[in-house]
Design a protein around this motif. Structure first.
Motif, short mmCIF file in Angstrom:
data_model
loop_
_atom_site.label_atom_id
_atom_site.label_comp_id
_atom_site.label_asym_id
_atom_site.label_seq_id
_atom_site.Cartn_x
_atom_site.Cartn_y
_atom_site.Cartn_z
N ALA A 151 -5.70 2.54 1.62
CA ALA A 151 -4.48 2.91 1.25
C ALA A 151 -3.83 2.63 -0.23
CB ALA A 151 -3.15 1.99 2.26
N GLU A 152 -4.36 1.57 -0.67
CA GLU A 152 -4.33 1.25 -2.14
C GLU A 152 -4.87 2.12 -3.13
OE1 GLU A 152 -5.46 -2.78 -2.60
OE2 GLU A 152 -3.40 -3.70 -1.67
N GLY A 153 -6.15 2.65 -2.69
CA GLY A 153 -6.88 3.79 -3.20
C GLY A 153 -6.24 5.01 -3.37
N ILE A 154 -5.31 5.32 -2.34
CA ILE A 154 -4.43 6.61 -2.52
C ILE A 154 -3.28 6.19 -3.36
CG2 ILE A 154 -2.76 7.89 -1.07
CD1 ILE A 154 -4.73 7.38 1.41
N ASP A 155 -2.60 4.89 -3.42
CA ASP A 155 -1.77 4.89 -4.19
C ASP A 155 -1.87 4.84 -5.46
OD1 ASP A 155 -0.18 3.91 -1.84
OD2 ASP A 155 -0.46 1.68 -2.15
#
Length: 243
Positions: A182-186
């Motif tokens: 999720a943080e990579g997507i962010d």
């Protein structure tokens, strides 16, 4: 750096081969991906990230996502833009639901045709398939529930995966892994995708973040008239259930 190797509970979801032999695939005997995956996605209480190259939710699927958003789940969907997709018909099956989803507060992002990941991590976190040319297209299917659990597999959120193709995937119960995805997507979304939004009159806008500010498009970005006309004609055909 990528997350360290870790142990985590995993559930395998797979379709029975009987699915392709049944006269009515939706009622084929044997194990299925759709039912447990649908229940797993519906368990989200706070956040739901859906990354699907071909996103064709249909009326029922779109309504279910709207209902989730209305009960407070922050829903974010990443799919291909018209210029990044390799199946125009699938894009038209998604496009007809954009306003409904946006009006419910769901975030929509469409991958740019020239998307590139950050230098710190040369692969996009959702496995974009970068071709030999400057074009890019989503390929991986990844869903994250509450930044606690993650699904990775072959299942697109479309009727073909649900009712025709035999699919397989894993749900992983790992907060560390789910949070990392999720943080990579962010991190990479602003550079790699357009955000789709609504104007006050209900028409669509595409926002492209850049070093010099945000560029705004009022038509599908980087498309020509013939491409848009082709997509419009396909949208008139009653083929959504086959996409």
């Amino acid at each position: 750096a990528y997350p360290r190797m870790q142990w985590a509970p995993v559930a395998l979801l797979s379709d029975s081969p009987d699915k392709v032999k049944a006269e009515r695939p939706a009622t084929a005997p044997g194990p299925r991906v759709l039912q447990p995956l649908s229940a797993w996605l519906g368990s989200a209480q706070k956040t739901l990230d859906l990354v699907s190259p071909y996103f064709v939710p249909g009326d029922a699927g779109a309504q279910r996502l709207v209902d989730m958003a209305r009960r407070g789940v922050s829903v974010r969907i990443i799919t291909n833009s018209l210029t990044a997709t390799d199946v125009m018909a699938a894009h038209t099956g998604y496009a007809r639901h954009r306003r409904t989803l946006l009006e419910a507060g769901i975030e929509l992002y469409e991958l740019k045709p020239d998307a590139q990941a950050s230098e710190r991590r040369p692969k996009l976190p959702w496995n974009a398939r970068l071709g030999a040319s400057s074009t890019a297209s989503l390929h991986g299917k990844t869903f994250v529930v509450d930044r606690r659990q993650v699904f990775v597999g072959s299942f697109n959120l479309d009727p073909r995966s649900a009712f025709l193709n035999t699919e397989m995937g894993l749900t992983v119960d790992s907060e560390e892994m789910a949070r990392s995805v999720a943080e990579g997507i962010d991190r990479d979304l602003p550079a790699t995708a357009y955000q789709v939004t609504l104007k006050a009159d209900g028409s669509l806008l595409w926002l492209e973040a850049g070093a010099e500010g945000t560029r705004v498009y009022d038509i599908e970005p980087k498309t020509g008239l013939l491409l848009r006309m082709g997509a419009r004609v396909l949208s008139w055909l009653p083929i959504e259930g086959l996409l």
